[in-house]
Design an enzyme around this catalytic site. Structure first.
Site, mmCIF file in Angstrom:
data_model
loop_
_atom_site.group_PDB
_atom_site.id
_atom_site.type_symbol
_atom_site.label_atom_id
_atom_site.label_comp_id
_atom_site.label_asym_id
_atom_site.label_seq_id
_atom_site.Cartn_x
_atom_site.Cartn_y
_atom_site.Cartn_z
ATOM 1 C CG HIS A 57 35.607 126.160 37.310
ATOM 2 N ND1 HIS A 57 34.316 125.693 37.352
ATOM 3 C CD2 HIS A 57 35.723 126.867 36.154
ATOM 4 C CE1 HIS A 57 33.661 126.123 36.270
ATOM 5 N NE2 HIS A 57 34.491 126.830 35.530
ATOM 6 C CB CYS A 70 34.129 121.522 40.190
ATOM 7 S SG CYS A 70 34.326 122.625 38.778
ATOM 8 C CG PHE A 97 35.689 126.102 52.506
ATOM 9 C CD1 PHE A 97 35.482 126.952 53.584
ATOM 10 C CD2 PHE A 97 36.754 126.346 51.662
ATOM 11 C CE1 PHE A 97 36.320 128.033 53.799
ATOM 12 C CE2 PHE A 97 37.602 127.422 51.872
ATOM 13 C CZ PHE A 97 37.387 128.278 52.940
ATOM 14 C CB CYS A 109 32.791 124.718 42.285
ATOM 15 S SG CYS A 109 33.930 125.627 41.216
ATOM 16 C CD GLU A 119 42.863 120.840 59.325
ATOM 17 O OE1 GLU A 119 43.268 120.324 58.240
ATOM 18 O OE2 GLU A 119 42.283 121.931 59.374
ATOM 19 N N GLY A 133 37.623 115.046 52.035
ATOM 20 C CA GLY A 133 37.042 115.988 51.090
ATOM 21 C C GLY A 133 37.941 117.202 51.035
ATOM 22 N N PRO A 134 37.618 118.168 50.163
ATOM 23 C CG PRO A 134 36.541 119.587 48.641
ATOM 24 C CD PRO A 134 36.485 118.190 49.226
ATOM 25 N N GLY A 189 32.990 120.397 55.004
ATOM 26 C CA GLY A 189 32.241 120.013 56.203
ATOM 27 C C GLY A 189 32.849 118.842 56.960
HETATM 28 P P1 ADP Z 1 36.196 121.505 56.434
HETATM 29 O O1 ADP Z 1 36.537 120.939 57.788
HETATM 30 O O2 ADP Z 1 35.950 120.422 55.410
HETATM 31 O O3 ADP Z 1 37.168 122.540 55.930
HETATM 32 P P2 ADP Z 1 34.109 122.920 57.840
HETATM 33 O O4 ADP Z 1 33.299 121.874 58.577
HETATM 34 O O5 ADP Z 1 35.121 123.673 58.642
HETATM 35 O O6 ADP Z 1 34.782 122.227 56.561
HETATM 36 O O7 ADP Z 1 33.167 124.015 57.191
HETATM 37 C C1 ADP Z 1 32.090 123.703 56.363
HETATM 38 C C2 ADP Z 1 31.222 124.950 56.260
HETATM 39 O O8 ADP Z 1 31.927 125.949 55.522
HETATM 40 C C3 ADP Z 1 29.938 124.779 55.498
HETATM 41 O O9 ADP Z 1 28.897 124.240 56.291
HETATM 42 C C4 ADP Z 1 29.616 126.212 55.076
HETATM 43 O O10 ADP Z 1 28.941 126.893 56.122
HETATM 44 C C5 ADP Z 1 30.978 126.872 54.960
HETATM 45 N N1 ADP Z 1 31.441 127.159 53.584
HETATM 46 C C6 ADP Z 1 32.155 128.245 53.215
HETATM 47 N N2 ADP Z 1 32.497 128.197 51.901
HETATM 48 C C7 ADP Z 1 31.978 127.047 51.396
HETATM 49 C C8 ADP Z 1 31.997 126.407 50.098
HETATM 50 N N3 ADP Z 1 32.622 126.951 49.037
HETATM 51 N N4 ADP Z 1 31.370 125.223 49.972
HETATM 52 C C9 ADP Z 1 30.731 124.668 51.031
HETATM 53 N N5 ADP Z 1 30.682 125.213 52.258
HETATM 54 C C10 ADP Z 1 31.300 126.394 52.467
#
Ligand code: ADP
Length: 203
Positions: free
Chosen positions: A198, A195, A18, A157, A101, A15-16, A20
């Protein structure tokens, strides 16, 4: 708590930014630890040095991880320098190997993941499916195709609140150019979840 697969297998979480991915990796690893399984988590070291570290989600949860400079270092840590994971002498592989990562590791991560799964290890990989240009990232397409299980997560988004599938790269607050280097030294850069509509690239 037994996995639905016989023996080792590959699970990929993508996924992108943020979306999760780290949270989901931490969730799966924590459950494996509760099930008294031996777990080893790795992540690429930005400074190329092998050290004790942790995987942290944006929301603040963490799990212990070894930072490594390459997939070869993961192999060396698990099997010993120059050894094959399938060597009979390599007896104590973990039940579960997690890598966060994973898009930053070179193509050697593909045979490593396949060998681990073949040796009976549950391999959980988390990483970006797309780079800032929304092009497939490194070895992720290969890993996605070979995995038994794929979870594709979305973020939100930051412009419209729809499910976000892309990582918007901003340099000095402006959308990055296609020609901008993937690694910029000393620049003011940041990322936002976006998205399809955007997500922007400057010409
Ligand atoms: P990833 O590893 O995919 O980068 P993380 O598990 O580190 O994601 O973080 C996910 C968390 O980031 C979410 O649960 C939420 O608290 C926070 N978050 C911050 N900005 C966003 C966003 N734009 N969309 C969704 N979650 C976000």
């Amino acid at each position: 708590l037994k996995s639905p697969y016989h023996g080792g297998h590959l699970e990929v979480i993508v996924g992108p930014m943020f979306s999760g991915k780290s949270e989901e990796l931490i969730r799966r690893v924590t459950r494996a630890v509760i099930a008294r399984q031996n777990v080893q988590v790795f992540k690429p070291a930005l400074d190329d040095r092998y050290h004790e570290s942790k995987v942290a989600s944006h929301a603040g949860r963490t799990v212990a991880a070894l930072a490594v400079g390459s997939a070869a270092e993961i192999r060396a840590h698990l099997a010993g320098e120059g050894a094959l994971l399938s060597d009979p002498g390599v007896s104590a592989l973990p039940d579960v190997v997690g890598i966060d990562e994973v898009q930053f590791l070179g193509p050697e991560v593909v045979p490593l993941a396949l060998e681990l799964a073949g040796a009976g290890v549950r391999v959980i990989l988390a990483g970006l499916d797309l780079d800032f240009r929304a092009e497939p990232f490194g070895s992720m397409p290969d890993l996605l195709a070979r995995a038994e299980s794929v979870e594709k997560l979305t973020a939100i988004c930051t412009v419209c609140g729809a499910p976000a599938t892309r990582s918007q790269r901003l340099i000095g607050g402006q959308p990055a150019r296609l020609s901008d280097p993937v690694v910029l030294v000393g620049a003011q850069e940041s990322y936002e979840a976006r998205c399809r509509v955007h997500h922007e690239l400057r010409e």
